[in-house]
Design a protein around this motif. Structure first.
Motif, PDB file in Angstrom:
ATOM      1  N   PHE B  82       0.684  -1.144  -0.061  1.00 56.41           N
ATOM      2  CA  PHE B  82      -0.066   0.001   0.028  1.00 56.41           C
ATOM      3  C   PHE B  82       0.937   1.132   0.145  1.00 56.41           C
ATOM      4  O   PHE B  82       2.075   1.195   0.075  1.00 56.41           O
ATOM      5  N   TRP B  84       2.202   4.120   1.868  1.00 60.09           N
ATOM      6  CA  TRP B  84       2.500   4.174   3.452  1.00 60.09           C
ATOM      7  C   TRP B  84       1.903   5.863   3.477  1.00 60.09           C
ATOM      8  O   TRP B  84       0.943   6.190   4.433  1.00 60.09           O
ATOM      9  N   PHE B  85       2.553   6.838   3.031  1.00 60.87           N
ATOM     10  CA  PHE B  85       2.161   8.335   3.068  1.00 60.87           C
ATOM     11  C   PHE B  85       2.962   9.015   1.979  1.00 60.87           C
ATOM     12  O   PHE B  85       3.533   8.499   1.276  1.00 60.87           O
ATOM     13  N   GLU B  86       2.099  10.074   1.788  1.00 61.07           N
ATOM     14  CA  GLU B  86       2.469  10.721   0.773  1.00 61.07           C
ATOM     15  C   GLU B  86       2.286  12.194   1.102  1.00 61.07           C
ATOM     16  O   GLU B  86       1.304  12.963   1.468  1.00 61.07           O
ATOM     17  N   VAL B  87       3.535  12.941   1.241  1.00 61.29           N
ATOM     18  CA  VAL B  87       3.478  14.320   1.664  1.00 61.29           C
ATOM     19  C   VAL B  87       4.182  15.329   0.636  1.00 61.29           C
ATOM     20  O   VAL B  87       5.244  15.126   0.410  1.00 61.29           O
ATOM     21  N   GLY B  88       3.279  16.042   0.142  1.00 60.68           N
ATOM     22  CA  GLY B  88       3.910  16.936  -0.843  1.00 60.68           C
ATOM     23  C   GLY B  88       4.270  16.241  -2.059  1.00 60.68           C
ATOM     24  O   GLY B  88       3.748  15.309  -2.638  1.00 60.68           O
ATOM     25  N   LEU B  90       6.946  13.998  -1.644  1.00 61.52           N
ATOM     26  CA  LEU B  90       7.619  12.737  -1.319  1.00 61.52           C
ATOM     27  C   LEU B  90       6.380  11.789  -0.827  1.00 61.52           C
ATOM     28  O   LEU B  90       5.242  11.678  -0.436  1.00 61.52           O
ATOM     29  N   PHE B  94       4.653   1.395   0.581  1.00 63.93           N
ATOM     30  CA  PHE B  94       5.097   0.303   1.269  1.00 63.93           C
ATOM     31  C   PHE B  94       5.504  -0.959   0.239  1.00 63.93           C
ATOM     32  O   PHE B  94       4.462  -1.765  -0.066  1.00 63.93           O
TER      33      PHE B  94
END
Lengths: 577, 669, 102, 170
Positions: B82, B84-88, B90, B94
């Motif tokens: 999946f 995992w995270f998406e910031v801006g 970046l 996973f």
């Protein structure tokens, strides 16, 4: 003023209204309750209240951000997201409380009512557009929490903790009020956004068209409420603030007092002394509430305050702008919080000092936010950190409450010995909370720390690019932050060691309360799920920051002398007629 | 560099998931289930994971094709679990990625891991926290798989932290013993010191490369122009050195190696799996994985080589004077890890990974053999009280001998091939530090290490298995060969340690034998190609290569011979000889002079560095500052707190008042 | 009328504010210490009212109204706390409340 | 010296002196009485600053209600003579006195530096009814209706909290 209150006014304050209504309902239910009957159902009623408030906040997500209630209040992404945070913390607090209170023979409905009212105050505090509302909301929150801290009357410690907390709080309120008065005196308004625009204009000079500036100012609608401009003959003396003749000590005095007392509320070193006493002296559920909701509200409102009113370049990055202040406060908080936490023998006090350390980490992000050109979006990391922190803290305090049984408080490390085997689920939950607080993946705390330090490194990168002086210091802050979080691992690990690697010295029996189990499980699951799937929450916190209304990124012009001030005064005068 | 095709492959998720499921199952239910079921679940999960790994690697192998430059390429398999995270900008997925490098790693992890699980069934028999042991062990394997399969460095870091936690739990497994519990704590804290450096490196990568995905980083590194590399020089060096600091913590290099010998407090299978075969090699893996990044900073590379070489040598000298069977192996592990860092530092990522693999075989074998000895002798670990065990435990003895030959670099045993590669590349590549070429220095360092390694390993072997039994009567009557569950893994590992080296026949031998391919190198080329492209041989032809190989072989056999001379000779030296040279006889027969000699010279002189590290890192940083020092810190904080946090609210207000005044002074001055 | 400089009023309020703060710091009797908080609040009110007139703006006066309401609520809670503490210790000396420390 | 100056020194000096009384008197009851007196003087100052409603509020709410509560509690607890504290100074308190003096200097200099001297005075003309009941009342129920409503909740919380904390039995 065409009408007193419009429907959108009511709708926008719905979470607050819902919480107050539920508070009154709980009070009424309590009145008709017979002596000796269990009140634990009130915990569910209050939890439903929080859920309703959170739901109404969720519904309002779609409403376009705007000023309501005659420019007194904002309805925007920031206030709604943080309202969700406060509602969650409040709901969990209500769930872990009933059996604890019953064990201490203090099972009364007023407890829940005070929690509800206090949360209402928080919600108003983070959405305040004006110092008046900000102050009223702050007091609404604080006064309820003072009472809660001393709630268990039979406890001498709680009585003392409450009194100290109250006296320090009242002192801080007076300081803040004095600061607000001076800022009001210097600018002529108490509207946060208007203050921000005015200060920014004062610092500016030269290259911008005053008419454009004025239109931007009035677009925000901020100045409309500042009576000083439309009733007088137009002596806009408050605009004397400026970089050329710059120094206006009264204004700086006021701003410093306001920021210092706001920092006092979040418990940053050296204004932290009240915090360990209050957290550890208050009953565990109240400790949970103070450490989570109150702190979150204080931080969120600090963000709002800085972003709206005090985000001018000169104020942040000037010879002694607040970035320097938050830099040292962050450093001190991380150092003192982590080091002193090692020395604690009481878990509750350890959590209190660790909460000071967390304050330090979040101040790192705030320093990053204010550093250099100033990137308000970096504040999103604070919002995310608050979510991670709230779940970890409220859960850990909740476990202490859950283990407390008829006057035997579970507070020392040795009380936890071997409990990991006796109550496996509880042990796993506590381990999760500790790992999250220590910032070890895959828990929420890891992502949170990652975000916070990343924000600082990004600000460092931007600072280097813009040629800001002292960018390296920001990197030093990150390095020391990570090093201190390594130190922090030691005492979080100590809890796990006691849970699993020590033989019990005393039989501790959990109070075995259903609601508390629900509350703790929610926190544990949230800690893990946020750690594994942080995406939605990251988006939410970014949204909160980017949709903050009235935030100061309209005017970034730097004036070099005070020349155009007269022009603006003239324009404003003409514009107001 | 040609684009490497990537194929979706769902099974990867299961390889990692199975050990986790095993851990969860045993963690929740283990206490209430029969022992047989617990161990079946744990070992079964590993076995299935191993089979799945073989399937996955086979699939990878099937996808081979010829690249543009004539090398065989294999592409990679991925499974995105999946986002995992998406910031801006970046985005952290996973995502699990299987390429030839991680293929080698998962085969080692699941294969050796499976064997060690089986072995543990025998070794941990009778321990009351049986289920807890298998839970931790399975969890460790899960974290380790995350580490090697994670495409994103954040996922890798998750595994990196996870193995640290598992290692901590397992070292302190017998936590009733305070010393053991504190050994666990020490390991964890030393590792955290390294981890913070890794985290910093990740932040820098986010800023400058904008991504943490290995695939994307590789693309980024390959598109950097020489001018950009020069411009970024300082940053790249900083990133590489920070990553390497993390490696020194995890892989026990100078100055952070101090935790590994203490980590031997854990159960022996743990030492074999975690502190020899897998976790401690994570640093080598990380550098090989990011070879395209490291080669951009020659300074960092040379630093790695020097630190690796020095660690290898000094740990070997310390190994010579140890008397605890596990401590000898522990220092030998530190030394061999130094060898691997030397290999990657000199630009031969292939040799590093190759030695990682052979080391996993023979060191796991040696540890398990030591465990078998300890098991047989009822927890006796001092080799001075062993001897003559070859008659009591033949299987252990023969397998142990194979392991010793392999680590000593005896020709045609696995260690011979990998060690030779390292020596050769050390000599053949140029390593400039401050303008001086360190090739010869490093080569001699490695040669000396090879000699010392052969010597102390055979000292260990002779003292343990040959000669008279020096144990007391009571112990001697109980010595027995270990059960099948323990000897079977020994035999399997002995076969691997014996013949495992043939997958990496060096070109010099391969050519002489009629073009035998270096299978291992070809297999890994896809990953390490970009790194290797930065280096070119200094020497023409095979002359120097033969010389290097001869020197390595000679030093290995020399070490063995010397050990035989001191410890292995039959104690009844012919009387005639004794009469002719009484003094020589005395010296020879009294082998303790050798130990005393070492204690006097090597022990005091050469191990100075080790001691300095020990003082600085272990005693000062860990003991004084963090572990024992907390008492002193508490005393100090107590005295400060008595003044500040004395409970009087008015004093608090006064401090707030003072704080405000100070800030106001600074603001308004 | 109304010819005095603003700064006079500000100085008066500053004096009262610092006096209140010092009283809070120095008086050991909890009730008197609490009275000093009220003194501080009054000093703030004076500042607000002076500025309100200076700017000819109601905000300051409205703020004072609110401060008085808050002071009333605070007084209620604060005195209740003092009574509660007195029940436990039979004393209202601030410096005797030292159960929580370090 | 105009009438305003005289009144300023009368009320201001009275306020400072009576506040000193609060700080220095040994008997808490005397402190409370001094505080009430100080409130009256301040009310005078408020009236001078055209804050008529607030002047009245000051007397009614502060002096009339809040201080009565203080006196009630003082009488309820009735600790008589034992609370006559000896003035004693420890280092912390000396530091706070110094800090207080420093703060005072800072605030004085800030106050005098606020806008240049010529514009320090108040505007001569005031809007009709400034500070009166109607004006403030109108503001409270229009622009400031939200804080006004919140004050209501705040007072409720104050009452509930006080009852919770001070009631003798559950």
């Amino acid at each position: 003023m065409s009408s007193l209150i419009t429907p959108i006014d009511i709708a926008s304050t719905l979470p607050f209204i819902v919480l107050c209504l539920f508070g009154m309902v709980v009070l009424l239910l309590e009145v008709f309750q017979r002596q000796g009957q269990s009140r634990s159902y009130l915990a569910y009623v209050s939890a439903v209240g929080f859920a309703t408030a959170a739901f109404s906040a969720w519904l309002l997500m779609g409403v376009e951000g705007q000023l309501v209630f005659h420019d007194m209040n904002y309805i925007d992404g920031f206030s709604k997201v943080t309202a969700l945070l406060m509602c969650t913390a409040g709901a969990v607090t209500c769930l872990i409380a009933p059996r604890y209170l019953a064990e201490l023979n203090a099972d009364r409905g007023e407890f829940y009512a005070l929690i509800l009212f206090s949360a209402g105050g928080m919600i108003m505090m983070v959405s305040a557009a004006d110092f008046i509302v900000f102050f009223m909301a702050l007091e609404l929150m604080s006064i309820a929490v003072y009472a809660l801290a001393a709630y268990v009357r039979s406890s001498r410690v709680a009585a003392e903790a409450g009194f100290k907390y109250f006296l320090m709080g009242a002192f801080a309120s007076a300081i803040m009020l004095y600061g607000i008065a001076l800022v009001y005196g210097a600018t002529g308004t108490t509207n946060l956004a208007a203050i921000g625009q005015l200060l920014s204009y004062g610092a500016a000079s030269g290259s911008v068209d005053p008419a454009l500036l004025l239109s931007k100012v009035s677009e925000q609608g901020a100045l409309a409420g500042a009576a000083g401009y439309d009733t007088t003959t137009g002596d806009l003396l408050m605009l004397n603030y400026g970089s050329g003749t710059a120094n206006m000590p009264l204004l700086y005095l006021g701003i410093t007092l306001v920021i210092v007392s706001a920092v006092f509320k979040v418990g940053a070193v050296p204004f932290h002394m009240w915090l360990p006493d209050a957290y550890s002296g208050a009953p565990s559920p109240v400790g949970a509430f103070m450490a989570s909701a109150v702190k979150a509200a204080a931080f969120a409102s600090l963000l709002r305050l800085l972003a709206l009113a005090f985000f001018d370049y000169e104020l942040r990055m000037g010879p002694m702008g607040w970035v320097q202040v938050t830099f040292f406060l962050a450093l001190l908080s991380m150092a003192i919080g982590n080091l002193v936490a090692i020395a604690q023998t009481s878990v509750k006090r350890m959590l209190a000092y660790s909460s000071i350390a967390h304050t330090g980490y979040m101040l790192v992000a705030i320093t990053a936010m204010g550093y250099g050109v100033g990137d308000l979006d970096l504040g999103a990391s604070v919002v995310f950190y608050l979510f991670a922190y709230v779940f970890g803290t409220v859960g850990a305090f909740g476990i202490l409450a859950y283990l407390t049984r008829s006057r035997y408080y579970v507070e020392r490390f040795s009380d936890l010995n071997g409990l990991g085997y006796r109550y496996p689920a509880l042990g796993v939950a506590m381990t999760l909370f500790m790992l999250s607080s220590a910032g070890i993946p895959p828990t929420a705390g890891f992502i949170a720390k990652f975000q916070v330090f990343k924000a600082a490194v990004i600000a460092y990168g931007a600072g280097v690019e813009a040629g800001e002086p002292g960018a390296l210091l920001l990197l030093a802050l990150v390095v020391s932050g990570i090093l201190f979080s390594v130190v922090g691992v030691y005492y979080y690990l100590k809890v796990i060691v006691h849970l699993y690697m020590r033989d019990p010295v005393r039989e501790v029996t959990a109070s075995d309360s259903g609601p508390a189990r629900v509350g703790i499980s929610v926190c544990a699951i949230a800690t893990l799920v946020i750690g594994l799937f942080p995406g939605p929450l990251l988006n939410l916190s970014e949204q909160a920051m980017s949709q903050m209304e009235g935030r100061h990124d309209g005017v970034y012009v730097q004036y070099e002398d005070g020349a155009p001030i007269e022009d603006l005064q003239r324009l404003m005068r003409e514009g107001s007629r | 560099m040609q684009d490497i095709p990537i194929y979706e492959f769902t099974l990867l998720g299961w390889i990692a998931l199975l050990p986790l499921l095993g851990a969860i199952f045993n963690g929740i239910l283990g206490a209430r289930l029969p022992r047989a079921l617990v161990s079946t679940v744990a070992a079964g999960a590993m076995g299935v994971a191993f089979i799945l790994s073989i399937v996955a690697v086979w699939t990878l192998f099937q996808g081979r094709f010829e690249g543009a430059d004539g090398h065989t390429l294999y592409g990679a398999l991925y499974h995105n679990v999946f986002t995992w995270f998406e910031v801006g900008s970046l985005r952290v997925d996973f995502e699990l990625l299987l390429d030839p490098l991680s293929a080698v790693m998962i085969l080692i992890i699941t294969g050796v891991g499976f064997l060690i699980h089986v072995y543990s069934i025998g070794y941990m028999e009778g321990d009351r926290s049986w289920w807890r042991f298998f839970t931790y062990l399975n969890f460790f394997v899960f974290a380790m798989l995350m580490l090697v399969l994670g495409d994103n460095l954040v996922v890798l870091f998750l595994g990196w932290e996870g193995v640290g936690v598992a290692s901590y739990l397992l070292i302190g497994f017998w936590y009733e013993d305070d010393e053991k519990a504190s050994a666990g704590k020490k390991a964890f804290i030393v590792n955290r010191v390294g981890d913070f450096a890794v985290l910093l490196a990740l932040f820098l990568l986010v800023i400058y490369a904008g991504s943490l995905s290995v695939v994307e980083l590789r693309e980024w590194a390959s598109t950097l122009s020489p001018a950009q590399v020069t411009a970024l020089g300082g940053v790249l060096t900083a990133i590489c050195i920070l990553l390497f600091i993390g490696c020194t913590g995890k892989s026990a290099q100078i100055p952070l190696f101090v935790w590994l010998p203490d980590a031997m407090a854990g159960p022996t299978p743990v030492s074999a799996l975690i502190h020899a075969a897998t976790m401690v090699t994570a640093g080598v893996y990380l550098i090989a994985r990011l070879n395209f990044l490291f080669v951009l900073s020659p300074t960092a590379m040379t630093l790695i080589a020097v630190i690796g070489g020095l660690t290898a040598f000094f740990a070997a000298t310390i190994g010579v004077v140890q008397n605890d069977i596990k401590k000898v192996l522990a220092y030998s592990t530190v030394s061999q890890l130094g060898f691997m860092f030397l290999a990657v530092g000199v630009g031969s990522f292939f040799a590093g990974v190759f030695h990682l693999m052979t080391h996993a075989f023979f060191k796991a074998l040696l540890f398990l053999g030591a465990g078998s000895v300890i098991h047989g002798m009822h927890h006796e670990q001092d080799i001075r009280r062993m001897g003559g065990l070859k008659d009591y435990m033949p299987i252990t003895r023969w397998t142990f001998l194979v392991g010793c030959l392999a680590i000593a670099g005896f020709p045609l045993f696995s260690g011979f091939f990998s060690k030779d590669e390292i020596l050769w590349y050390t000599l053949a590549n140029v390593h400039l530090l401050g303008g001086v070429n360190l090739s010869w220095f490093l080569w001699f360092l490695a040669l000396g290490t090879a000699f010392l390694t052969a010597f102390y390993m055979f000292r260990l072997y002779f003292l343990t298995f040959e000669g008279e039994c020096r144990a007391d009567e009571k112990t001697r009557s109980h010595i027995h060969e270990s059960p099948l569950a323990m000897t079977l893994p020994l035999v399997v590992l002995a076969v691997l340690a014996g013949f495992g080296g043939f997958v990496g026949i060096p070109p010099v031998l391969g050519n002489a034998l009629g073009g035998l391919p270096n299978v291992m190198h070809d297999w890994l080329y896809q990953v390490i190609g970009p790194g290797e492209a930065f280096f070119a041989y200094r020497f023409e032809g095979y002359g120097m290569a033969w010389m290097s190989m001869a020197a390595a072989t000679a030093s290995g056999i020399g070490g063995i011979a010397l050990a035989w001379l001191f410890y292995g000779k039959p104690s009844d030296v012919p009387g005639a000889m004794a009469e002719k040279a009484a003094a020589v006889h005395r010296i020879l027969s009294n082998k303790y002079y050798v130990d005393e000699f070492y204690a006097a010279t090597v022990g005091r002189g050469v191990t100075l560095l080790g001691r300095v590290c020990h003082r600085l890192v272990d005693e000062l940083l860990i003991d004084t500052l963090l572990v024992n020092g907390t008492a002193r810190l508490m005393g100090f904080l107590g005295s400060v707190l008595r003044v500040v946090q004395n409970g009087q609210v008015q004093r608090y207000v006064a401090f707030v008042f003072l704080g405000i005044a100070i800030i106001l002074y600074l603001v308004l001055r | 009328m109304l010819s005095l400089p603003l700064s006079w009023y500000l100085m008066l309020s500053a004096t009262l504010f610092v006096m209140g703060a010092l009283g809070l710091l120095l008086r050991r009797n909890a009730i008197v210490a609490f009275m000093c908080v009220e003194v501080m609040l009054n000093a703030v009110n004076l500042t607000f009212i002076a500025f309100s007139k200076y700017h000819q703006d109601y905000t300051g006066q409205v703020f004072v109204f609110m401060v008085i309401a808050v002071a009333a609520a605070e007084a209620g809670i604060g005195l209740a706390m003092i009574v509660n503490m007195f029940r436990h210790k039979h004393s209202v000396q601030v410096d005797e409340a030292t159960l929580l420390r370090h | 010296m105009g009438a305003e100056t005289i009144f300023f020194f009368l009320f201001g000096g009275g306020a400072i002196l009576s506040t000193l009384g609060v700080l220095l008197s040994r008997n808490p009851i005397n402190s409370a009485i001094s505080l009430v007196v100080s409130f009256f003087f301040l009310a005078g100052i408020y009236a001078m600053l055209s804050a008529h409603l607030n002047a009245i509020m000051q007397i009614m709410v502060y002096a009339g209600a809040i201080m009565v509560l203080f006196v009630f509690v003082l009488m309820l607890l009735n600790f008589g003579d034992e609370e006559h504290e000896k003035p004693r100074l420890n280092p912390t308190q000396i530091i706070s006195l110094l800090v207080g003096a420093a703060l005072l200097i800072a605030m004085f200099s800030a106050a005098t530096a606020f806008v240049d001297g010529s514009r320090q005075v108040f505007h001569p003309s005031m809007p009709p009814g400034f500070g009166g009941v109607e004006a403030i009342g109108h503001a409270l129920l229009t622009s400031y209706v939200l804080p006004f409503e919140m004050a209501a909740v705040l007072l409720l919380v104050g009452i509930v909290g006080a009852v919770v904390v001070a009631k003798r039995r559950f």
